[in-house]
Motif scaffolding. Structure first.
Motif, mmCIF file in Angstrom:
data_model
loop_
_atom_site.group_PDB
_atom_site.id
_atom_site.type_symbol
_atom_site.label_atom_id
_atom_site.label_comp_id
_atom_site.label_asym_id
_atom_site.label_seq_id
_atom_site.Cartn_x
_atom_site.Cartn_y
_atom_site.Cartn_z
ATOM 1 N N LYS A 82 0.821 -1.213 0.000
ATOM 2 C CA LYS A 82 0.000 0.000 0.000
ATOM 3 C C LYS A 82 0.854 1.262 0.000
ATOM 4 O O LYS A 82 0.537 2.232 -0.706
ATOM 5 N N TRP A 122 2.218 2.061 -3.447
ATOM 6 C CA TRP A 122 1.151 2.508 -4.337
ATOM 7 C C TRP A 122 0.753 3.955 -4.044
ATOM 8 O O TRP A 122 0.584 4.762 -4.966
ATOM 9 N N VAL A 123 0.613 4.271 -2.759
ATOM 10 C CA VAL A 123 0.252 5.640 -2.390
ATOM 11 C C VAL A 123 1.337 6.614 -2.836
ATOM 12 O O VAL A 123 1.043 7.683 -3.403
ATOM 13 N N VAL A 164 0.808 9.693 -5.514
ATOM 14 C CA VAL A 164 1.138 11.065 -5.123
ATOM 15 C C VAL A 164 2.173 11.660 -6.073
ATOM 16 O O VAL A 164 2.055 12.820 -6.500
ATOM 17 N N VAL A 169 5.577 11.635 1.559
ATOM 18 C CA VAL A 169 4.445 10.771 1.901
ATOM 19 C C VAL A 169 4.935 9.433 2.429
ATOM 20 O O VAL A 169 4.389 8.886 3.397
ATOM 21 N N MET A 187 4.072 7.945 6.120
ATOM 22 C CA MET A 187 3.400 6.661 6.299
ATOM 23 C C MET A 187 4.248 5.712 7.141
ATOM 24 O O MET A 187 3.724 4.950 7.954
#
Length: 244
Positions: free
Chosen positions: A189, A192-193, A197, A224, A228
């Motif tokens: 995840k 992918w994020v 972005v 990001v 995270m």
């Protein structure tokens, strides 16, 4: 952990090479496009050959080429190339448990040959972060295929840049190859994020001069990713009852 036989005779060398064979087609296609782009951007044959052999980083090369052609300040070229290659800092940290015990000179040699897909294949083969028998032979087996595929096609593109018509659409084929390679790195995840972005930031900042939207996209993705990671660590600390 040293191998009792030469690396190229070790069974893991052959396994590393086999794991990279299928991926090498995409790598070679991207190398061909990169070689052509260097010549068509005005670098000329000698500089293109030198850049291909010394830099050995297709994404950094393609990011720097339009800046060089536009006469951008050298600090912008260097900053862009460094930002594009920031992922190798993460790769180096990932490889440290495996190769950190080796002499510095040997680690410097390994660092030149490391690449994105070599890292992915290696981590799948050796998921436990500790030195084991066969790791260096496996690494060199994958490198032998990856390095050869890239440079053979990159040098071919350099020499045939004025012969292969642009109408063949090799640039688009190269983009597809890069997308395929990128897709194989999106394993969870967080990645992918970060990729989404980066794509959004790049499009939003497209009007920036000197392709600075690339730098902005990378900075946004790294920010990001760090956020995270910190959030994940804080959550794990609260779950276990320890300090975050």
């Amino acid at each position: 952990m040293s191998s009792p036989v030469p690396h190229w005779q070790h069974p893991e060398f052959r396994r590393g090479a086999r794991d990279m064979v299928g991926i090498a087609l995409g790598i070679g296609a991207w190398g061909l496009v990169t070689g052509m782009a260097m010549v068509k951007s005005g670098l000329g044959l000698p500089l293109s050959l030198m850049m291909s052999m010394l830099v050995f980083a297709g994404s950094a090369q393609l990011a720097a080429l339009p800046l060089i052609a536009a006469g951008a300040p050298i600090w912008v070229v260097w900053a862009t190339a460094i930002c594009v290659n920031l992922r190798f800092v993460i790769f180096s940290a990932g490889w440290r448990p495996y190769f950190g015990h080796l002499p510095r000179r040997q680690r410097l040699v390994l660092s030149y040959f490391t690449a994105d897909l070599n890292y992915v294949c290696f981590m799948r083969r050796f998921p436990e972060p500790r030195p084991e028998e066969g790791q260096l032979p496996y690494f060199w087996g994958g490198v032998a295929v990856n390095w050869t595929a890239w440079h053979v096609l990159s040098i071919t593109g350099i020499f045939l840049a004025d012969v292969i018509p642009s109408q063949w659409g090799l640039g688009f084929a190269g983009v597809l190859a890069l997308l395929g390679l990128t897709g194989s790195l999106l394993s969870d995840k967080a990645t992918w994020v970060a990729a989404v972005v980066a794509g959004c930031a790049s499009v939003a900042a497209y009007a920036m001069p000197l392709k600075l939207n690339i730098v902005i996209a990378i900075a946004a993705a790294v920010a990001v990713g760090v956020m995270m990671d910190h959030a994940k660590q804080a959550l794990a600390g609260r779950t276990t009852g320890g300090a975050p």
